[in-house]
Design a protein around this motif. Structure first.
Motif, mmCIF file in Angstrom:
data_model
loop_
_atom_site.group_PDB
_atom_site.id
_atom_site.type_symbol
_atom_site.label_atom_id
_atom_site.label_comp_id
_atom_site.label_asym_id
_atom_site.label_seq_id
_atom_site.Cartn_x
_atom_site.Cartn_y
_atom_site.Cartn_z
ATOM 1 N N THR A 1 38.818 37.240 32.621
ATOM 2 C CA THR A 1 38.187 38.535 32.909
ATOM 3 C C THR A 1 38.525 38.979 34.328
ATOM 4 O O THR A 1 38.881 38.175 35.180
ATOM 5 N N ARG A 2 38.349 40.256 34.571
ATOM 6 C CA ARG A 2 38.690 40.804 35.892
ATOM 7 C C ARG A 2 37.961 42.121 36.110
ATOM 8 O O ARG A 2 37.945 42.983 35.228
ATOM 9 N N THR A 3 37.387 42.258 37.295
ATOM 10 C CA THR A 3 36.716 43.495 37.648
ATOM 11 C C THR A 3 37.732 44.471 38.224
ATOM 12 O O THR A 3 38.495 44.117 39.124
ATOM 13 N N THR B 1 38.806 47.335 40.535
ATOM 14 C CA THR B 1 38.314 47.771 41.830
ATOM 15 C C THR B 1 38.964 49.089 42.261
ATOM 16 O O THR B 1 39.999 49.494 41.720
ATOM 17 N N ASP C 1 42.492 48.501 43.068
ATOM 18 C CA ASP C 1 43.454 48.538 41.962
ATOM 19 C C ASP C 1 43.936 49.962 41.704
ATOM 20 O O ASP C 1 45.112 50.191 41.436
ATOM 21 N N THR D 1 34.319 45.442 34.286
ATOM 22 C CA THR D 1 34.973 44.133 34.154
ATOM 23 C C THR D 1 35.587 44.048 32.769
ATOM 24 O O THR D 1 34.878 44.184 31.766
ATOM 25 N N GLN E 1 32.644 45.187 30.034
ATOM 26 C CA GLN E 1 31.503 44.272 30.166
ATOM 27 C C GLN E 1 30.362 44.610 29.201
ATOM 28 O O GLN E 1 29.436 43.813 29.032
ATOM 29 N N HIS F 1 49.694 42.849 40.905
ATOM 30 C CA HIS F 1 48.759 43.871 40.406
ATOM 31 C C HIS F 1 48.245 43.500 39.016
ATOM 32 O O HIS F 1 47.086 43.737 38.679
ATOM 33 N N GLU G 1 36.845 44.088 50.010
ATOM 34 C CA GLU G 1 37.256 43.869 48.616
ATOM 35 C C GLU G 1 38.777 43.969 48.504
ATOM 36 O O GLU G 1 39.409 43.224 47.749
ATOM 37 N N VAL H 1 37.460 37.438 41.474
ATOM 38 C CA VAL H 1 37.856 38.737 40.919
ATOM 39 C C VAL H 1 36.969 39.228 39.770
ATOM 40 O O VAL H 1 37.265 40.277 39.197
ATOM 41 N N ASP H 2 35.911 38.520 39.429
ATOM 42 C CA ASP H 2 35.036 38.961 38.341
ATOM 43 C C ASP H 2 33.609 39.081 38.895
ATOM 44 O O ASP H 2 32.904 38.082 39.075
#
Lengths: 154, 154, 154, 154, 154, 154
Positions: A20-22, A24, A27, A98, A129, B34, F25, F43-44
């Protein structure tokens, strides 16, 4: 060492989930600069506040790239990517969401031109999420058929 | 100020070309970081030297993201992106290749569920410096139909 | 701890040189993405090969930003930046050029509106590895006058 | 294809506005790393909280670079950048501010040394979401004079 | 889902190798900007040409960070990082070198203060494309002891 | 010009402090992409909310790299980095924490193999805005002994 997984070893219905990855703000800024797409939906917070979404949304190409990247855990030396069908941007992804990717083998077929390869279609669902699917695509992979010895055992 | 271009104003066969851009090692390193896709085809020069391509290749998702980004020149407030069909990775893109995107309107259709929108399909062809198509996809855009007054004139 | 350097402590003709740095393709790609300036002189190697320069050149704003950044070694809490006069892009900077910045105090003047400040003008010359000046600007800094006690000693 | 706009085709008083962009913490971190300017006004939130501004401010060189980048929409093959006069940092730009650039042609003059070129001065005003000008500079562009045939028509 | 690997499940002498990655000029530029270390050994090609190494070298902290990152393949929810002993920068890493990390369990010990944890020391050797070790460190991980049921089986 | 500081010129107990920097962040996203370490602790945000720390934490390798980078203010041409002993991750660093590095000379010793060098050990303590030490390591530097003339004066 990467292990080859051959066409015969894929099972329709098999499923796996990525890490998983949030997503941001970083990004989005990186993706805008990486692709040159500075559309205000992505990089202008004031503009975005007046849209129906109410805030900046991630680029569709970014959700796709990160979603596919999350799924790229193990190299399969017997496989390469042919393309994607029915890529759809279903829901917006916001800063702070996420995501992870769920992959399901949905189809296997011989390749019309290359007898030593088969096509394996994996449905990629990028999920947020709240369990909502935000992006879906059907990833078509060209996968080598197993060498004789392996095929008989498989 | 961005100008709305309505469904009726798209013409099948109309074509335009994006600006150009050279793909650099930096782009590949940025895309790997990325997306988290550090497959050796992209980030290991020694491994890549032993593949049929002989050198590192750009990620398919990167060629797609930059190709679509190059085409994102003008915001159309009457349009949003629905998805892509038949995305295909046709040829590798190497460090030093210079790409641009050619967009052609190939299809127009009513939307089955939203009468105030139509679907405009734009074929996106990412082309290298030798004129070879390296990636193709059919970009489906949802475009508002023109308000009454404009429609009659259009 | 940063030490205040007051207006009275600047001497016309005083000079210093920054550290050095090689401009890389990465810097150009980062600057294009950071600013959104993807003009082909900077990001299209094929286009650039046909210009009189024969290769890609760094953005003027990048040479300026890095040149000024190289000079930003010590914080002076008694000073802030007012602006620049006569910023000129004199010669192109190419990938692989190594630059540094030479700073010379060229002018001191009272500020017409703020009696407790003076204006110190520093000529910034960005110089390449062949000793050629590639960029010049006159940096105007607002610098506090020294408090009474310090002024008498200075 | 880029279209040449010649010296004769610029009109004093003509004005245009760029697209908009929100300045993010990411932009400041990227600019600090890109230029090496890690002054605490930009990268130390605790220090910045005790300054009169009360929070981190964007680098002047960054507001300039992004402001000019926002204005770089169309390549003019008949023009190159000569420099800037009277660049002034008028107000701070904070994380979350949304800026755009307003360009006005303010002066035209023959070039003293190159008869086939003229100098076009464009005032660049970077404006925030409250309509306040945060940075101004006079951008001097060298623009080719039109070839005979075009000049008579123009 | 990440699977816990408990203290009892680590075997002295067990070894694994990470995937591989080519160190690029981009990595060095990114690391300089990320850390603020613009020492000329890393960012000045002319300076570096006159050193015994003859060219720019990667930052030691970068080889360490990427080397450890390459080894971070699987999350172990029963473990956290305590620190490193005897980190040594053994050989320079140049642009274009391809590195991977070899991990060997070299020591296991009870933790003097936390009875439910043990310390597992993994030797991390970062190795280049010629098989030369460029960096070594002893990574000390705090690993939970297995719950009763699992311990008996283990 | 960088000035050589020789072995004899280091004094045990001497101390200095670096400039300060807020961890953002962006730094974490950049470090994840730079090293490939996308562990969910970093990262989560949802995962991190359920850990004892309650939020995302910076990578240990990042706190080390930035901490050492902050300390890298002046090039010493008479010194190179040998390695680090007892690197410990003592407390988590969160987004928004502001860190600096305190360096203390703690040990001097002849080098067993290179008589013209001595080893200077500098304790590096990375400290947050509450004065808490978050990371510590003993940095071992190889420093040239002074040439005869200088040594007698020193």
């Amino acid at each position: 060492m990467p292990v080859a997984v051959y066409f015969e070893q894929f099972t329709i219905g098999a499923t796996r989930s990525s890490s998983t990855r949030t997503i941001t703000e970083t990004d989005i800024v990186v993706h805008a600069g990486h692709t040159g797409d500075f559309f205000p939906h992505h990089v202008d917070a004031d503009f975005a506040a007046k849209t129906p979404f109410g805030k900046r949304i991630a680029h569709g190409t970014m959700v796709f790239s990160i979603g596919i990247g999350l799924a790229a855990a193990e190299v399969n030396p017997a496989s390469f990517s042919y393309g994607h069908d029915r890529l759809r941007f279903i829901r917006p992804v916001f800063i702070g969401d996420t995501i992870h990717t769920r992959i399901t083998v949905v189809e296997k077929a011989d390749d019309p031109r290359k007898p030593q390869y088969g096509r394996v279609t994996e449905r990629c669902e990028v999920v947020n999420q709240r369990g909502e699917t935000v992006l879906v695509s059907d990833h078509i992979r060209m996968v080598e058929k197993a060498p004789e010895g392996i095929r008989q055992v498989g």
